[in-house]
Design a protein around this motif. Structure first.
Motif, PDB file in Angstrom:
ATOM      1  N   SER A  14       3.692 -10.001   2.082  1.00  0.00           N
ATOM      2  CA  SER A  14       3.876  -8.587   2.409  1.00  0.00           C
ATOM      3  C   SER A  14       3.439  -7.728   1.231  1.00  0.00           C
ATOM      4  CB  SER A  14       5.347  -8.290   2.748  1.00  0.00           C
ATOM      5  OG  SER A  14       5.778  -9.066   3.849  1.00  0.00           O
ATOM      6  N   GLU A  15       2.688  -6.668   1.527  1.00  0.00           N
ATOM      7  CA  GLU A  15       2.228  -5.739   0.504  1.00  0.00           C
ATOM      8  C   GLU A  15       3.012  -4.435   0.625  1.00  0.00           C
ATOM      9  OE1 GLU A  15       0.051  -6.353  -1.855  1.00  0.00           O
ATOM     10  OE2 GLU A  15      -0.592  -8.336  -1.153  1.00  0.00           O
ATOM     11  N   TYR A  16       3.767  -4.099  -0.398  1.00  0.00           N
ATOM     12  CA  TYR A  16       4.507  -2.849  -0.443  1.00  0.00           C
ATOM     13  C   TYR A  16       3.865  -1.913  -1.461  1.00  0.00           C
ATOM     14  CZ  TYR A  16       7.958  -5.713   1.987  1.00  0.00           C
ATOM     15  OH  TYR A  16       8.582  -6.548   2.886  1.00  0.00           O
ATOM     16  N   VAL A  17       4.349  -0.680  -1.506  1.00  0.00           N
ATOM     17  CA  VAL A  17       3.771   0.300  -2.424  1.00  0.00           C
ATOM     18  C   VAL A  17       3.921  -0.161  -3.863  1.00  0.00           C
ATOM     19  CG1 VAL A  17       3.952   2.657  -3.292  1.00  0.00           C
ATOM     20  CG2 VAL A  17       4.163   2.211  -0.833  1.00  0.00           C
ATOM     21  N   ASP A  18       5.085  -0.711  -4.215  1.00  0.00           N
ATOM     22  CA  ASP A  18       5.388  -1.035  -5.606  1.00  0.00           C
ATOM     23  C   ASP A  18       5.111  -2.484  -5.986  1.00  0.00           C
ATOM     24  OD1 ASP A  18       6.469   1.587  -6.187  1.00  0.00           O
ATOM     25  OD2 ASP A  18       8.187   1.013  -4.961  1.00  0.00           O
ATOM     26  N   SER A  20       4.151  -6.858  -4.357  1.00  0.00           N
ATOM     27  CA  SER A  20       3.802  -7.792  -3.287  1.00  0.00           C
ATOM     28  C   SER A  20       4.867  -8.880  -3.226  1.00  0.00           C
ATOM     29  CB  SER A  20       2.434  -8.436  -3.553  1.00  0.00           C
ATOM     30  OG  SER A  20       1.421  -7.458  -3.637  1.00  0.00           O
ATOM     31  N   GLU A  21       5.150  -9.366  -2.021  1.00  0.00           N
ATOM     32  CA  GLU A  21       6.150 -10.404  -1.853  1.00  0.00           C
ATOM     33  C   GLU A  21       5.564 -11.559  -1.048  1.00  0.00           C
ATOM     34  OE1 GLU A  21      10.667 -11.038  -0.014  1.00  0.00           O
ATOM     35  OE2 GLU A  21       9.465  -9.308   0.587  1.00  0.00           O
ATOM     36  N   THR A 190      15.066  -8.842  -3.249  1.00  0.00           N
ATOM     37  CA  THR A 190      14.667  -9.275  -1.923  1.00  0.00           C
ATOM     38  C   THR A 190      15.822  -9.309  -0.926  1.00  0.00           C
ATOM     39  OG1 THR A 190      14.890 -11.554  -2.727  1.00  0.00           O
ATOM     40  CG2 THR A 190      12.677 -10.599  -2.685  1.00  0.00           C
ATOM     41  N   LYS A 207       8.635   7.385   5.066  1.00  0.00           N
ATOM     42  CA  LYS A 207       7.786   6.229   4.852  1.00  0.00           C
ATOM     43  C   LYS A 207       8.622   4.961   4.752  1.00  0.00           C
ATOM     44  CE  LYS A 207       3.782   8.362   2.589  1.00  0.00           C
ATOM     45  NZ  LYS A 207       2.965   8.391   1.357  1.00  0.00           N
ATOM     46  N   GLN A 208       7.973   3.845   5.065  1.00  0.00           N
ATOM     47  CA  GLN A 208       8.647   2.555   5.016  1.00  0.00           C
ATOM     48  C   GLN A 208       9.230   2.291   3.634  1.00  0.00           C
ATOM     49  OE1 GLN A 208       6.151  -0.941   5.344  1.00  0.00           O
ATOM     50  NE2 GLN A 208       7.693  -2.014   6.549  1.00  0.00           N
ATOM     51  N   ARG A 209      10.503   1.848   3.619  1.00  0.00           N
ATOM     52  CA  ARG A 209      11.205   1.443   2.392  1.00  0.00           C
ATOM     53  C   ARG A 209      11.272   2.560   1.350  1.00  0.00           C
ATOM     54  NH1 ARG A 209      11.560  -4.272   1.809  1.00  0.00           N
ATOM     55  NH2 ARG A 209      11.484  -4.051  -0.444  1.00  0.00           N
ATOM     56  N   SER A 210      11.299   3.803   1.797  1.00  0.00           N
ATOM     57  CA  SER A 210      11.307   4.924   0.849  1.00  0.00           C
ATOM     58  C   SER A 210      12.694   5.529   0.650  1.00  0.00           C
ATOM     59  CB  SER A 210      10.344   6.021   1.313  1.00  0.00           C
ATOM     60  OG  SER A 210      10.787   6.600   2.534  1.00  0.00           O
TER      61      SER A 210
END
Length: 366
Positions: A14-18, A20-21, A190, A207-210
């Motif tokens: 998964s790629e997030y703004v801050d 990657s997981e 996580t 926004k997602q996860r904001s």
């Protein structure tokens, strides 16, 4: 009455703004009906490995920094859950509801250690009698709390190489070792709650996860002893050698946060903060669904959402809920449900967009 066994494997990036997981794991779940068709009890076990990467030049909030230094972590979790489903139709419900409660314990092995309890409900109410046309009112609510058992000492973090507290004093309140920053945040990244984005149990319009607790982004440098020190972004980490200027001072031209800022109103510069997630959360979704074209499988929706995530030592306070509203269109296409939503935060802060456009293939899941 027949019990059912489910086995699942997972491998995803998964790629997030801050950051990657990367996630790999497997789970098993045994479900048993408690009545003819409505209520089910389940027990399960899962094991997963996660690795968080992608921070550039060590510029991230304290909790995100920990994950970078920690490398790959694992979680071994046992769960118990109870679920009741009285929907009149699984795909297009207009009455009834789905409610459930789950208890999860992680600590049988692996790095993550916590106890989580979470409850959620979705209820459907037909509105044709009041609105005069076919429509459904949907009420969602979700609440969760995680009690962490990890300690800061569990993380493999760069710290002070000396034994006494006096020798580890950096000489500046704003400059510290990573082991001395946000020591109350013990739940791994996580496993934390992040809100915002699409979903039946999210706060739309953001926004997602904001949404969730924030902390100052940190920058770091290595001193003459090889120890890594941290300070809020925009400040000097080491002595700059400028007369009258010392480590911890804000560099000229910068608007600097303080290392212990926690509330949105505390930060001088929200653009140099990260959302670090919470160990508790609560949200409420209010939605009206209505058909646009039954022949095409096209329907519309309008919504109002409220909720937030909260950090350790904070209580769930509805006064701190973030509010979003908007509308969307869902098409039950031959390829699966496609959902398009435009949302608006009703209480935007300085670094948030005034509107959020989102798209998903798969639609909403209850």
């Amino acid at each position: 009455t027949v019990a059912s066994l489910s086995l699942t494997g997972q491998s995803a990036t998964s790629e997030y703004v801050d950051f990657s997981e990367k996630l790999q794991g497997a789970s098993a779940s045994l479900s048993y009906p408690l009545d003819e068709s409505y209520t089910f009890a389940s027990a399960g076990y899962s094991y997963s490995k996660r690795k968080v990467t992608g921070f550039q030049q060590f510029q991230a909030a304290s909790l995100l920094e920990r994950e970078e230094f920690q490398g790959e972590t694992s979680s071994s979790m046992a769960s118990l859950s109870l679920r009741r489903d009285t929907r009149d139709d699984y795909r297009f419900p207009k009455s009834g509801g789905v409610s459930g409660i789950a208890l999860e314990f992680s600590g049988l092995g692996g790095f993550s250690k916590f106890l989580r309890i979470e409850g959620r409900t979705t209820q459907f109410f037909p509105l044709k009698r009041w609105l005069g046309f076919e429509s459904t009112f949907v009420f969602n609510s979700r609440i969760g709390y995680v009690l962490p058992f990890n300690t800061i000492g569990d993380y493999s973090l760069p710290g002070c190489g000396f034994s006494s507290a006096s020798e580890c004093n950096t000489g500046s309140y704003q400059v510290r070792f990573l082991t001395d920053i946000d020591t109350d945040l013990k739940l791994p990244l996580t496993e934390r709650y992040f809100l915002g984005g699409l979903g039946a149990f999210q706060v739309r319009g953001f926004k997602q996860r904001s949404l969730g607790p924030r902390r100052a982004i940190l920058t770091s440098d290595v001193n003459s002893l090889g120890e890594r020190l941290f300070a809020p972004y925009g400040r000097y980490v080491l002595d700059p050698g400028i007369p009258g200027v010392k480590a911890g001072d804000c560099k000229p031209g910068n608007i600097c946060n303080n290392i212990e800022d926690k509330q949105i109103s505390d930060f001088a510069n929200l653009d140099t903060t990260d959302v670090i997630g919470g160990n508790s959360m609560m949200l409420v979704n209010l939605e009206i669904d209505f058909p646009i074209s039954e022949e095409m499988g096209l329907s519309g929706l309008v919504f109002f959402d409220a909720g937030n995530a909260f950090a350790e030592n904070d209580i769930i306070n509805p006064a701190d809920f973030r509010l979003g509203t908007g509308a969307g269109v869902q098409w039950f296409s031959p390829f699966g449900p496609i959902l398009v939503v435009i949302g608006f935060p009703l209480d935007p802060i300085a670094n948030e967009d005034s509107s959020v456009f989102e798209f998903s293939l798969g639609g909403q899941q209850y």
